[in-house]
Enzyme design. Structure first.
Site, short mmCIF file in Angstrom:
data_model
loop_
_atom_site.label_atom_id
_atom_site.label_comp_id
_atom_site.label_asym_id
_atom_site.label_seq_id
_atom_site.Cartn_x
_atom_site.Cartn_y
_atom_site.Cartn_z
N SER A 262 0.84 -1.20 0.00
CA SER A 262 0.00 0.00 0.00
C SER A 262 0.87 1.24 0.00
O SER A 262 2.08 1.18 0.24
CB SER A 262 -0.89 0.00 1.24
OG SER A 262 -0.08 0.25 2.39
N LYS A 263 0.23 2.37 -0.23
CA LYS A 263 0.94 3.64 -0.22
C LYS A 263 1.57 3.87 1.15
O LYS A 263 2.65 4.43 1.27
CB LYS A 263 -0.03 4.77 -0.57
CG LYS A 263 0.63 6.13 -0.57
CD LYS A 263 -0.26 7.17 -1.19
CE LYS A 263 0.34 8.56 -1.18
NZ LYS A 263 1.10 8.94 -0.01
N ARG A 264 0.88 3.41 2.19
CA ARG A 264 1.38 3.59 3.54
C ARG A 264 2.74 2.88 3.75
O ARG A 264 3.62 3.40 4.41
CB ARG A 264 0.36 3.10 4.57
CG ARG A 264 0.47 3.90 5.84
CD ARG A 264 -0.78 3.94 6.73
NE ARG A 264 -2.00 3.42 6.20
CZ ARG A 264 -2.60 2.32 6.66
NH1 ARG A 264 -2.05 1.60 7.62
NH2 ARG A 264 -3.75 1.94 6.17
#
Ligand code: GLU
Length: 501
Positions: A262-264
């Protein structure tokens, strides 16, 4: 394969393209090239609520940058255009009608409030409300009212959706190129919305109609679309169309732990999950291009996310990939994303670049530091340091001593500066000042001759010499540094070291 291979990348322009989307585009591109086929890009923007300005341009720019531009798309060989679904809006209604007429779809008039209350009632009983074969005859649909009444309600402007009438009691044994046989029970499917009274089709209808009209031979997409496969196959069947072949690519997994990348993860560990920078009012999400990655490196590491050629080989040019790519060698298990390995890939392609090209990229960084250097010297410097770098952005720290004299000396290295060192360095200065041909090899021969003749140990001279020029015991071949900074500067730096150390 008899039919022409035509594959598509069909993103929805809802934001910057995630690196997983880029991998899907790449695999489609490679499959097309391998099979002398066509790779086209279709923009799936039927969901106007999720439309994000700039996303479409971003997608095109990313594919161009990576060298995997589509053969057909908006404004390019529009054989089956338009390639943007919002511009094909007029096309879809007739297909929804066709399914109504053949009994494969029905009108549903349930209001949002009615659906909400069904959901709540089910929840209260610990159940989940699914709009399907089980309850569709109890809901507000054209299945339970007359044709006339249906016509009247539609004519009066009542909101409706058209839903697919999923067949009951069937087990679908479907083939996926990567997964082999995949089974689905139709009774577990819901009656998906195909069309809304605002005149817009949903993803499912538009996707099938367009894949048919655009003669898509293979649907290659991410695993997250696997649950849509039974509906899509049923839609082809309902229309009486031949379905394309399907291949669902493995998920891209987090570098550590389990789950989808994910972007996280990128934010936390400091790596991009987008090909290019994406700027919004909230800030910039960084991209591989702006981080200094070469497109060849990005293509290479993406190709290996779920595929290999059956050997240990890791470095593949785009051309090699075009020849070797094989969907049958794509595995179904998730592929771990490895940001450290990605830097290694970049290093491999960085060192392959010629020094002239790299110097051109490095030049603006150097001029920002307000130092001057000739083009030739910059090219030579780049050649001396690139082996140690993953990115051009690291060049300055690896080469600053070529441009500016050290202002301090590495503490640990200072212990190489002994009591006898200043005298030796003085002698070295005299040797150097006599040299007329100030080229690396010649300087090296003369300095080494001097040491041999006077029986001076190598370490006694070379380490303090390097410390004087660089400020630490690092950097490329010492005599290359000496030549590049020149006689005057070399002597000045040694004098300063004698004074300071
Ligand atoms: N528009 C879908 C997406 O955003 C396309 C999925 C498919 O390839 O069928 O990924």
């Amino acid at each position: 394969m008899s039919k022409q291979v035509r594959v598509r990348f069909a993103p929805s322009p809802t934001g910057p393209l995630h690196i997983g989307g880029v991998r899907t585009a790449l695999f489609n591109y490679l499959f097309a090239k391998k099979n002398n086929g066509i790779f086209f890009l279709r923009i799936e923007d039927t969901d106007q609520n999720r439309f994000v300005p700039g996303a479409e341009e971003y997608i095109m720019e990313a594919l161009e940058w990576l060298g995997i531009a589509p053969d057909e798309t908006i404004g390019k060989n529009e054989k089956f255009g338009p390639y943007k679904q919002s511009e094909r809006k007029h096309l879809y209604k007739q297909y929804a009608d066709e399914l109504i007429n053949s009994g494969n779809a029905y009108y549903a008039f349930d209001t949002a409030e009615a659906l909400d209350s069904h959901r709540k009632q089910h929840e209260e009983q610990g159940k989940t409300f699914i709009y399907n074969w089980h309850n569709r005859e109890k809901l507000d649909t054209s299945l339970v009212i007359s044709l006339e009444e249906t016509a009247i309600r539609i004519a009066s402007g009542e909101d409706y959706v058209i839903r697919f009438k999923t067949p009951v009691n069937e087990t679908l044994n479907l083939q996926d190129i990567i997964r082999g046989e995949v089974k689905f029970e139709t009774n577990l499917l819901d009656d998906k919305v195909l069309f809304k009274s605002d005149g817009m089709p949903t993803y499912h209808l538009a996707n099938i109609v367009d894949d048919h009209l655009m003669e898509t031979s293979h649907v290659i997409r991410g695993e997250e679309w696997l649950p849509s496969m039974p509906l899509h196959v049923l839609l082809y069947r309902a229309f009486g169309w031949e379905a394309p072949e399907f291949a669902h690519l493995p998920l891209i997994m987090k570098p550590v732990g389990n789950g989808k990348l994910s972007k996280r993860d990128g934010d936390k560990m400091g790596f991009p999950v987008f090909p290019l920078d994406w700027k919004t009012a909230e800030g910039i999400s960084s991209g591989y291009r702006e981080k200094g990655f070469l497109p060849e490196a990005v293509v290479n590491f993406l190709a290996l996310l779920g595929w290999n050629d059956g050997t240990e080989k890791e470095l593949f040019s785009l051309e090699e990939l075009e020849n070797k790519f094989d969907l049958n060698r794509v595995h179904k298990a998730g592929a771990k994303f490895d940001p450290e390995k990605n830097k290694w890939f970049n290093h491999q392609y960085l060192v392959k670049q010629n020094d002239e090209d790299l110097a051109k990229v490095f030049a603006p960084i150097v001029s920002e530091k307000e130092v001057s250097v000739s083009e030739n010297n910059l090219i030579r410097i780049v050649g001396l340091i690139k082996e140690r770098a993953n990115f051009v952005s690291e060049f300055w720290d690896l080469s600053d001593f070529f441009f500016v004299a050290p202002t301090s000396y590495d503490e640990k290295a200072k212990k190489n500066w002994k009591a006898e060192t200043p005298a030796l360095m003085q002698e070295l200065i005299s040797v150097l000042s006599e040299i007329t041909d100030f080229s690396s090899m010649n300087i090296e021969t003369i300095v080494k001759d001097w040491m041999t003749k006077n029986e001076i140990g190598m370490g006694k001279v070379m380490q303090p010499f390097r410390l004087s020029l660089v400020g630490a015991l690092k950097g490329p071949h010492l005599f290359d540094i000496v030549e590049l900074i020149g006689k005057e500067q070399t002597i000045k730096r040694i004098e300063k070291a004698i004074d300071t150390l």
